[in-house]
Design a protein around this motif. Structure first.
Motif, PDB file in Angstrom:
ATOM      1  N   ASN A 121       0.848  -1.135  -0.039  1.00  0.00           N
ATOM      2  CA  ASN A 121       0.023   0.039   0.110  1.00  0.00           C
ATOM      3  C   ASN A 121       0.898   1.178  -0.024  1.00  0.00           C
ATOM      4  O   ASN A 121       1.798   1.350   0.566  1.00  0.00           O
ATOM      5  N   THR A 122       0.317   2.362  -0.704  1.00  0.00           N
ATOM      6  CA  THR A 122       0.888   3.614  -0.688  1.00  0.00           C
ATOM      7  C   THR A 122      -0.320   4.453   0.387  1.00  0.00           C
ATOM      8  O   THR A 122      -1.295   4.027   0.309  1.00  0.00           O
ATOM      9  N   PRO A 123       0.279   5.463   0.862  1.00  0.00           N
ATOM     10  CA  PRO A 123      -0.803   6.261   1.583  1.00  0.00           C
ATOM     11  C   PRO A 123      -1.875   6.520   1.229  1.00  0.00           C
ATOM     12  O   PRO A 123      -3.140   6.815   1.792  1.00  0.00           O
ATOM     13  N   ASP A 124      -1.747   7.109  -0.217  1.00  0.00           N
ATOM     14  CA  ASP A 124      -2.958   7.500  -1.126  1.00  0.00           C
ATOM     15  C   ASP A 124      -3.646   6.315  -1.951  1.00  0.00           C
ATOM     16  O   ASP A 124      -4.533   6.571  -2.649  1.00  0.00           O
ATOM     17  N   GLU A 125      -3.238   5.254  -1.781  1.00  0.00           N
ATOM     18  CA  GLU A 125      -3.801   4.182  -2.668  1.00  0.00           C
ATOM     19  C   GLU A 125      -3.519   4.205  -4.244  1.00  0.00           C
ATOM     20  O   GLU A 125      -3.929   3.396  -5.073  1.00  0.00           O
ATOM     21  N   ASP A 126      -2.794   5.237  -4.662  1.00  0.00           N
ATOM     22  CA  ASP A 126      -2.292   5.209  -6.052  1.00  0.00           C
ATOM     23  C   ASP A 126      -0.957   4.756  -6.074  1.00  0.00           C
ATOM     24  O   ASP A 126      -0.264   4.661  -5.481  1.00  0.00           O
ATOM     25  N   PHE A 127      -0.752   4.188  -7.328  1.00  0.00           N
ATOM     26  CA  PHE A 127       0.335   3.554  -7.861  1.00  0.00           C
ATOM     27  C   PHE A 127       1.596   4.377  -7.695  1.00  0.00           C
ATOM     28  O   PHE A 127       1.366   5.669  -7.882  1.00  0.00           O
ATOM     29  N   ILE A 128       2.922   3.871  -7.880  1.00  0.00           N
ATOM     30  CA  ILE A 128       3.946   4.570  -8.181  1.00  0.00           C
ATOM     31  C   ILE A 128       4.525   4.203  -9.548  1.00  0.00           C
ATOM     32  O   ILE A 128       4.682   2.838  -9.790  1.00  0.00           O
ATOM     33  N   LEU A 129       4.519   5.042 -10.524  1.00  0.00           N
ATOM     34  CA  LEU A 129       4.790   4.512 -11.995  1.00  0.00           C
ATOM     35  C   LEU A 129       6.040   5.827 -12.332  1.00  0.00           C
ATOM     36  O   LEU A 129       5.246   6.917 -12.831  1.00  0.00           O
ATOM     37  N   ASP A 130       7.145   5.648 -12.060  1.00  0.00           N
ATOM     38  CA  ASP A 130       7.972   6.995 -12.291  1.00  0.00           C
ATOM     39  C   ASP A 130       9.363   6.371 -12.621  1.00  0.00           C
ATOM     40  O   ASP A 130       9.749   5.214 -12.486  1.00  0.00           O
ATOM     41  N   CYS A 131      10.167   7.274 -13.094  1.00  0.00           N
ATOM     42  CA  CYS A 131      11.768   7.155 -13.074  1.00  0.00           C
ATOM     43  C   CYS A 131      12.179   7.254 -11.930  1.00  0.00           C
ATOM     44  O   CYS A 131      11.807   8.390 -11.157  1.00  0.00           O
ATOM     45  N   HIS A 132      13.640   6.898 -11.623  1.00  0.00           N
ATOM     46  CA  HIS A 132      14.232   7.183 -10.328  1.00  0.00           C
ATOM     47  C   HIS A 132      14.569   8.764 -10.580  1.00  0.00           C
ATOM     48  O   HIS A 132      15.244   9.094 -11.708  1.00  0.00           O
ATOM     49  N   PRO A 133      14.657   9.314  -9.594  1.00  0.00           N
ATOM     50  CA  PRO A 133      14.842  10.841  -9.509  1.00  0.00           C
ATOM     51  C   PRO A 133      16.299  11.072 -10.091  1.00  0.00           C
ATOM     52  O   PRO A 133      16.491  12.197 -10.793  1.00  0.00           O
ATOM     53  N   GLN A 134      17.351  10.147  -9.996  1.00  0.00           N
ATOM     54  CA  GLN A 134      18.727  10.743 -10.261  1.00  0.00           C
ATOM     55  C   GLN A 134      19.061   9.558 -11.439  1.00  0.00           C
ATOM     56  O   GLN A 134      19.973  10.177 -12.039  1.00  0.00           O
ATOM     57  N   TYR A 135      18.635   8.520 -11.392  1.00  0.00           N
ATOM     58  CA  TYR A 135      18.880   7.639 -12.378  1.00  0.00           C
ATOM     59  C   TYR A 135      17.587   7.420 -13.516  1.00  0.00           C
ATOM     60  O   TYR A 135      16.890   6.569 -13.141  1.00  0.00           O
ATOM     61  N   ARG A 136      17.620   8.188 -14.539  1.00  0.00           N
ATOM     62  CA  ARG A 136      16.469   8.070 -15.112  1.00  0.00           C
ATOM     63  C   ARG A 136      16.075   6.912 -16.060  1.00  0.00           C
ATOM     64  O   ARG A 136      15.121   6.625 -16.469  1.00  0.00           O
ATOM     65  N   ASN A 137      17.302   6.311 -16.042  1.00  0.00           N
ATOM     66  CA  ASN A 137      17.212   4.717 -16.707  1.00  0.00           C
ATOM     67  C   ASN A 137      16.704   3.617 -15.923  1.00  0.00           C
ATOM     68  O   ASN A 137      16.534   2.637 -16.179  1.00  0.00           O
ATOM     69  N   ILE A 138      16.422   3.946 -14.704  1.00  0.00           N
ATOM     70  CA  ILE A 138      15.899   3.041 -13.761  1.00  0.00           C
ATOM     71  C   ILE A 138      14.475   3.381 -13.476  1.00  0.00           C
ATOM     72  O   ILE A 138      14.343   4.615 -12.966  1.00  0.00           O
ATOM     73  N   ILE A 139      13.540   2.572 -13.744  1.00  0.00           N
ATOM     74  CA  ILE A 139      12.028   2.889 -13.731  1.00  0.00           C
ATOM     75  C   ILE A 139      11.366   1.817 -12.665  1.00  0.00           C
ATOM     76  O   ILE A 139      11.772   0.696 -12.534  1.00  0.00           O
ATOM     77  N   ILE A 140      10.356   2.790 -11.965  1.00  0.00           N
ATOM     78  CA  ILE A 140       9.958   1.909 -11.110  1.00  0.00           C
ATOM     79  C   ILE A 140       8.357   1.801 -11.041  1.00  0.00           C
ATOM     80  O   ILE A 140       7.611   2.812 -11.409  1.00  0.00           O
ATOM     81  N   GLY A 141       7.764   0.615 -10.777  1.00  0.00           N
ATOM     82  CA  GLY A 141       6.505   0.443 -10.663  1.00  0.00           C
ATOM     83  C   GLY A 141       6.105  -0.308  -9.428  1.00  0.00           C
ATOM     84  O   GLY A 141       6.559  -1.571  -9.111  1.00  0.00           O
ATOM     85  N   ALA A 142       5.303   0.119  -8.400  1.00  0.00           N
ATOM     86  CA  ALA A 142       5.272  -0.219  -7.269  1.00  0.00           C
ATOM     87  C   ALA A 142       4.061   0.265  -6.528  1.00  0.00           C
ATOM     88  O   ALA A 142       3.343   1.248  -6.764  1.00  0.00           O
ATOM     89  N   GLY A 143       3.577  -0.192  -5.334  1.00  0.00           N
ATOM     90  CA  GLY A 143       2.431   0.189  -4.515  1.00  0.00           C
ATOM     91  C   GLY A 143       1.058   0.028  -5.266  1.00  0.00           C
ATOM     92  O   GLY A 143       0.394   0.933  -5.344  1.00  0.00           O
ATOM     93  N   PHE A 144       0.919  -0.974  -5.749  1.00  0.00           N
ATOM     94  CA  PHE A 144      -0.253  -1.185  -6.355  1.00  0.00           C
ATOM     95  C   PHE A 144      -1.571  -1.583  -5.403  1.00  0.00           C
ATOM     96  O   PHE A 144      -2.647  -1.719  -5.853  1.00  0.00           O
ATOM     97  N   SER A 145      -1.349  -1.385  -3.950  1.00  0.00           N
ATOM     98  CA  SER A 145      -2.391  -1.090  -2.988  1.00  0.00           C
ATOM     99  C   SER A 145      -3.679  -1.959  -3.030  1.00  0.00           C
ATOM    100  O   SER A 145      -4.792  -1.506  -2.919  1.00  0.00           O
ATOM    101  N   GLY A 146      -3.614  -3.227  -3.674  1.00  0.00           N
ATOM    102  CA  GLY A 146      -4.749  -4.045  -3.871  1.00  0.00           C
ATOM    103  C   GLY A 146      -5.430  -3.881  -4.680  1.00  0.00           C
ATOM    104  O   GLY A 146      -6.786  -4.477  -4.621  1.00  0.00           O
ATOM    105  N   HIS A 147      -5.233  -3.197  -5.878  1.00  0.00           N
ATOM    106  CA  HIS A 147      -6.065  -2.757  -6.645  1.00  0.00           C
ATOM    107  C   HIS A 147      -5.380  -3.175  -8.312  1.00  0.00           C
ATOM    108  O   HIS A 147      -5.953  -2.522  -9.213  1.00  0.00           O
ATOM    109  N   GLY A 148      -4.322  -3.569  -8.245  1.00  0.00           N
ATOM    110  CA  GLY A 148      -3.338  -3.345  -9.599  1.00  0.00           C
ATOM    111  C   GLY A 148      -3.844  -4.321 -10.472  1.00  0.00           C
ATOM    112  O   GLY A 148      -3.057  -4.293 -11.779  1.00  0.00           O
TER     113      GLY A 148
END
Ligand code: FAD
Length: 386
Positions: free
Chosen positions: A317-344
């Motif tokens: 879970n994330t606090p707002d139950e929205d997913f995380i879909l983003d690039c790493h702020p420092q390493y833009r070639n590392i892409i993150i998908g996480a926090g699917f909060s029970g509805h992904g």
């Protein structure tokens, strides 16, 4: 010289498998790495069934579902496998519930059909439910059941068909960022231009050493199954829909076990994913089971009020139950998908498409603001060794 992959995806749950599928389909030479032997039941994507629905409070998900349905259909056609069973879906709650009103607004805003059931309609249409006189329901006619384990298998099969490679029983131990990222696993070392991290409940363990600490909370969900007093009472054959109660409960008509109905609470105790079963007997878990027995007794008179089967699964879970879909702020070639909060699960085809767009430096098809890492304060760990 070591081979350099176009993309490496870590985690062969539904989100990693859907992402790998889109990457391979778009011509990227992609490796998918999974720590456990496939298939496995230690993360979030196992089991026979998940709810698919358009009924969402948040309009961005209602919009994304308009695209998820046709992609699931395409996967069905390409693999010759039925994945979606249309049952309709019902959200019940007190007449004054904001969640019901917002869901109706969001469905209308996404151009989707819905039906409003009054308390009397509810009693007439579903005589095997018992709710107080002030309760009403919203019906989403497109909702239904996704055959989850088959869906996961189909995406992995298509990924391989499009030229992707899967390495299971191989755990990613260390990541060295750079223009070309180096990945050290329990068996080997790989190099890749783009790294996509979809580690489900283990996200915190991989992101910490990369200097990120988003507020992700893995929680243990008790997957509870209840025996029908008269077999078939709440079955797809008898027209029973997928079910949600605004009080954070959901149910699916019997599918995996004949005559047994799946009804669960949408929350659970915080856990370490490597010790999921250490929490099965915890007080938090026992209280949830007790509360669910009371709920069944009050509202589902056609079920025995003690669970027949108990299984486990994990939400992240994330606090707002929205997913995380983003690039790493420092390493833009590392892409993150996480926090699917029970509805992904239902949204995985669109999640995969968006992460593939980020990896291929394309303009994402949706506004990514709700999914950004920067919406959380203190995401970066200042003391992290990078
Ligand atoms: C009980 C339950 C009911 C649900 N019901 C619904 C529903 O009705 N509808 C819906 O849409 N969604 C539902 N969900 C949510 C949905 O199932 C999840 O959002 C989704 O499965 C998350 O998938 P994932 O790929 O992120 O995680 P996972 O499936 O956990 O995949 C992550 C993978 O990464 C691997 N991994 C992690 N670390 C490493 C490493 N270091 N090296 C290699 N591999 C690694 C893990 O082993 C795992 O296989 C439900 C979830 C649960 C638990």
């Amino acid at each position: 010289m070591a081979e350099v992959w176009d993309a490496v995806v870590v985690g062969a749950g539904i989100e990693g498998s859907a992402t790998a599928f889109h990457l391979a389909k778009n011509g990227c030479r992609t490796l998918l790495i999974e720590q456990f032997p496939l298939p496995h039941s230690r993360g979030s994507s196992h089991g026979a069934s998940r709810i698919i629905r358009k009924a969402y409070v948040q309009q961005h998900y209602a919009q994304m579902m308009n695209e998820a349905y046709p992609i699931w259909e395409q996967v069905e056609q390409e693999t010759g496998t039925q994945l979606y069973i249309k049952t309709g879906g019902m959200l019940v709650g007190p007449g004054s519930s904001e969640q019901l009103a917002q869901t109706e607004q969001s469905l209308a805003g996404a151009g989707s059909e819905f039906e409003r059931l009054s308390s009397d309609d509810l009693k007439l249409r579903f005589p095997n439910l018992s709710f107080p006189a002030d309760y009403r329901a919203v019906l989403d006619p497109e909702a239904g059941v996704l055959k989850a384990d088959k869906a996961l298998r189909c995406l992995q099969d298509l990924f391989v068909k499009y030229g992707g490679r899967i390495h299971d029983e191989e755990k990613v131990m260390r990541i060295d960022p750079g223009d070309v990222v180096t990945i050290h696993t329990s068996k080997s070392t790989y190099k890749t231009r783009k790294l996509l991290l979809l580690p489900g409940p283990w996200a915190g363990k991989l992101l910490g050493p990369l200097g990120l600490q988003p507020p992700l909370k893995p929680v243990r969900i008790s997957v509870l199954y209840w025996r029908e007093k008269g077999p078939g009472t709440y079955s797809i054959k008898k027209g029973f829909p997928v079910f949600m109660d605004a009080a954070h409960l959901y149910a699916l008509p019997s599918l995996e076990y004949p005559g047994i109905f799946k009804l669960c609470y949408h929350s659970g105790p915080a856990i370490d994913p490597d010790d999921r079963d250490g929490f099965a007997g915890s007080r938090g878990n026992q209280e949830i089971v007790r509360m669910m027995c009371d709920y069944v007794r009050k509202h589902f008179p056609g079920l025995e009020s003690v669970p027949a089967i108990q299984e486990s699964c994990i939400y992240t879970n994330t606090p707002d139950e929205d997913f995380i879909l983003d690039c790493h702020p420092q390493y833009r070639n590392i892409i993150i998908g996480a926090g699917f909060s029970g509805h992904g699960f239902k949204l995985a085809p669109v999640v995969g498409k968006l992460l593939c767009e980020l990896a291929m430096d394309k303009q994402p098809s949706y506004d990514m603001t709700p999914f950004s890492l920067s919406r959380f304060h203190n995401t970066a760990t200042p003391q992290a060794k990078l």
